[in-house]
Design an enzyme around this catalytic site. Structure first.
Site, mmCIF file in Angstrom:
data_model
loop_
_atom_site.group_PDB
_atom_site.id
_atom_site.type_symbol
_atom_site.label_atom_id
_atom_site.label_comp_id
_atom_site.label_asym_id
_atom_site.label_seq_id
_atom_site.Cartn_x
_atom_site.Cartn_y
_atom_site.Cartn_z
ATOM 1 N N GLU A 1 -75.670 27.992 119.500
ATOM 2 C CA GLU A 1 -76.901 28.761 119.259
ATOM 3 C C GLU A 1 -76.676 30.201 119.708
ATOM 4 O OE1 GLU A 1 -80.400 26.987 120.982
ATOM 5 O OE2 GLU A 1 -81.704 28.561 120.169
ATOM 6 N N ASN A 34 -86.215 23.581 113.260
ATOM 7 C CA ASN A 34 -85.818 23.067 114.569
ATOM 8 C C ASN A 34 -87.048 22.729 115.402
ATOM 9 O OD1 ASN A 34 -83.838 22.772 116.920
ATOM 10 N ND2 ASN A 34 -85.253 24.309 117.733
ATOM 11 N N GLU A 35 -87.084 21.522 115.935
ATOM 12 C CA GLU A 35 -88.128 21.110 116.905
ATOM 13 C C GLU A 35 -89.510 21.620 116.522
ATOM 14 O OE1 GLU A 35 -86.845 22.000 120.946
ATOM 15 O OE2 GLU A 35 -85.372 20.379 120.867
ATOM 16 N N GLU A 53 -79.332 17.244 119.207
ATOM 17 C CA GLU A 53 -79.275 17.909 120.521
ATOM 18 C C GLU A 53 -79.298 16.816 121.571
ATOM 19 O OE1 GLU A 53 -81.760 21.289 121.435
ATOM 20 O OE2 GLU A 53 -81.799 21.905 119.327
ATOM 21 N N GLN A 96 -74.796 22.310 124.513
ATOM 22 C CA GLN A 96 -74.174 23.121 123.497
ATOM 23 C C GLN A 96 -72.676 23.186 123.808
ATOM 24 O OE1 GLN A 96 -76.415 26.635 122.420
ATOM 25 N NE2 GLN A 96 -78.378 25.602 122.662
ATOM 26 N N TYR A 101 -82.627 15.512 126.419
ATOM 27 C CA TYR A 101 -81.873 16.056 127.554
ATOM 28 C C TYR A 101 -82.255 15.263 128.797
ATOM 29 C CZ TYR A 101 -80.947 20.081 124.519
ATOM 30 O OH TYR A 101 -80.532 20.890 123.496
ATOM 31 N N ASN A 145 -84.053 26.947 119.114
ATOM 32 C CA ASN A 145 -85.276 27.751 119.100
ATOM 33 C C ASN A 145 -85.038 29.100 118.422
ATOM 34 O OD1 ASN A 145 -86.412 25.657 120.548
ATOM 35 N ND2 ASN A 145 -86.243 26.677 122.533
HETATM 36 O O1 AHR Z 1 -80.392 23.659 123.519
HETATM 37 C C1 AHR Z 1 -81.352 24.484 124.104
HETATM 38 C C2 AHR Z 1 -82.691 24.401 123.395
HETATM 39 O O2 AHR Z 1 -83.225 23.114 123.558
HETATM 40 C C3 AHR Z 1 -82.682 24.578 121.892
HETATM 41 O O3 AHR Z 1 -82.737 25.908 121.506
HETATM 42 C C4 AHR Z 1 -83.933 23.876 121.475
HETATM 43 O O4 AHR Z 1 -83.844 23.352 120.168
HETATM 44 C C5 AHR Z 1 -84.146 22.811 122.522
HETATM 45 O O5 AHR Z 1 -85.418 22.808 123.025
#
Ligand code: AHR
Length: 507
Positions: free
Chosen positions: A27, A172-173, A292, A354, A244, A72
């Protein structure tokens, strides 16, 4: 030492593994691109400014498809800012990460870097501040072989041949209130469906990923997937999952249950997708793009946010999300990879979020070295050793109680089978008990017509589970052969310390 037993059976097939499960994510965020992969003037930079030391590490990591440019970031991005002569590209405010984007790296430069690392491009389009037309523009620019205004620009910018990007993320999201252009499921579902239909008219060969939930704990989780899939079921191939994990309150045991949370997430989304299929009387199966996933210390102990980009002005390439991963993180991370492989029948694509400097397995210092974080090891070893078919590995071991997830197995494993042999990936999640895992290889020996022998073993474990690799001590944590791993008759014996991840290759 407690006993655990398992059986490796070639008939316990999950599915053939799609290599895209070993994807990554780059990103425009913090020092990922600038001062990460791209640092003109660095002693290791090539003529185009790409750090060759980072290229070598990314190659060793073994990433297949790389998702780009966000995240994001993409929800406010104008892709055409990143094409054409570099000195004429605009500087823009990036609202997602409160930074200034110089646009020195765009589609062409990123493809150039992908050619160096040997990975494929997966592009995300902006469905936050933009819509169907802009998605069509970038698709035409990237993929069309016809002569048009966009493709003539592409040729003039040095790439007459199409980039031939297969996988595309429809935003995205979009379920997340933090997302620029956040939408409700109905509005997003309609926009995604209309965009997907138009993209397929332009290029029927694309594979499309619709946004699922940004996490299993999102208040809209479940209803979001159902509504979005009701709108888009016929138009898309994948639905995304993002997740995450982090240790909270010093509770390592709870953190070590993260793989179970990921499994529940995948299985719930599969159930919803298949129920939408059933209601449409369709045989089509929507696959999961877990695009992700990682350990990320996003929250402080009070549930607030650790990094606060908005408090820093509008810097270029600030130090953001530069988490330092310790041995415990790498064990959880290895278990997340095991979980993805255990679901290889439906998880056909995944992206480690990432790659460099930003919640990353690879760190760099401007003008200085690049080094491997602890999470580098489970990824590179799994990506290298896992091929062919994923096999379920039922394990009989003790359990612990997770506050959120109930009874959780101490030992979790998956295997992969190819023509030459088998690879086994195991995690001991217990914080207290070492395990001696005895794996019955009998059915495999029958399949190969001979006994199996160990070729290589790897153990990630540290007595100090918070040990990490740093600029000053970049090789503090690594992997070593598993002490005491043997094949005894038709049994593989693996001593696994508490809080450890291991891999074994047998042929
Ligand atoms: O990976 C960091 C962020 O986590 C990304 O930009 C977003 O898609 C997610 O919330």
């Amino acid at each position: 030492m407690t006993d655990a037993t398992a059986r490796l059976d070639p008939y316990h097939v999950v599915a053939d593994i799609d290599r895209r499960i070993f994807g990554g994510f780059v990103e425009h965020l913090g020092r990922h691109i600038y001062d990460g992969i791209f640092e003109p003037g660095h002693p290791a930079a090539d003529a185009d400014g790409f750090r060759t030391d980072v290229v070598e590490l990314v190659k060793e990591l073994g990433v297949s498809t790389i998702r780009y440019p966000g995240g994001n970031f993409v929800s406010g991005y104008r892709w055409e800012d990143g094409i054409g002569p570099v000195d004429q590209r605009p500087r823009r405010l990036d609202l997602a990460w409160h930074s200034t984007e110089t646009n020195e790296v765009g589609l062409h430069e990123f493809q150039q870097w992908l050619d160096l690392v040997g990975s494929d491009l997966m592009l995300a389009v902006n469905l936050g501040t933009r819509g169907t037309q802009e998605a069509l523009d970038v698709l035409e620019y990237a993929n069309s072989a016809a002569t048009t205004a966009w493709t003539e620009q592409r040729a003039a910018n040095g790439h007459p041949e199409p980039f031939a990007v297969t996988m595309w993320c429809l935003g995205n999201e979009m379920d997340g209130p933090w997302q620029i252009g956040h939408k409700n499921a109905d509005d997003y579902g309609k926009l995604a469906s209309q965009t997907a239909k138009a993209m397929r008219l332009l290029d029927p060969g694309v594979e499309l990923v619709v946004c699922g939930s940004s996490g299993r704990s999102m208040p809209t989780f479940g209803s979001w997937e159902r509504t979005v899939l009701e709108h888009t079921f016929d138009d898309i191939d994948f639905i995304s999952c993002h997740s995450y994990y982090q240790e909270m309150g010093g509770d390592a045991q709870e953190f070590l249950a993260s793989g179970v949370d990921m499994a529940k997430f995948i299985e719930s989304v599969v159930a919803i997708a298949d129920s939408v299929a059933a209601s449409k009387q369709s045989e089509k199966r929507i696959m999961i793009s877990f695009d992700e996933w990682n350990v990320w210390y996003l929250h402080d102990e009070d549930g607030g946010q650790n990094d606060k980009p908005e408090e820093r002005g509008w810097p270029v390439a600030p130090r953001l999300l530069e988490d330092r991963y310790h041995a415990l993180d790498a064990v959880v991370f290895g278990d997340l990879l095991i979980t993805l492989l255990q679901h290889a029948d439906r998880v056909r694509s995944a992206s480690l979020a990432q790659l460099v400097n930003v919640i990353a397995p690879i760190m760099t210092e401007p003008g200085g070295p690049a080094w491997k974080q602890t999470t580098f090891f489970p990824f590179s070893i799994t990506s290298r050793l896992a091929s062919g078919t994923a096999l379920r590995v039922p394990v009989d071991a003790g359990t612990f109680t997770s506050e959120k997830l109930g009874e959780v197995a101490n030992v979790n494993a998956v295997a992969t089978l190819d023509d030459e042999g088998v690879s086994l990936f195991v995690v001991n999640r217990s914080t207290t008990d070492a395990s001696e895992l005895r794996v019955d290889l009998g059915p495999l020996a029958a399949r190969f017509g001979r006994d199996l022998a160990i070729v290589e073993t790897h153990l990630l474990h540290e007595d100090d589970r918070y040990a990490a690799n740093t600029l000053d001590d970049p090789e503090r944590v690594g992997v070593r052969p598993i002490d005491g791993a043997v094949v005894d008759g038709s049994t593989l014996v693996l001593p696994l310390p508490a809080v450890s991840w291991a891999a074994v290759r047998l042929t």
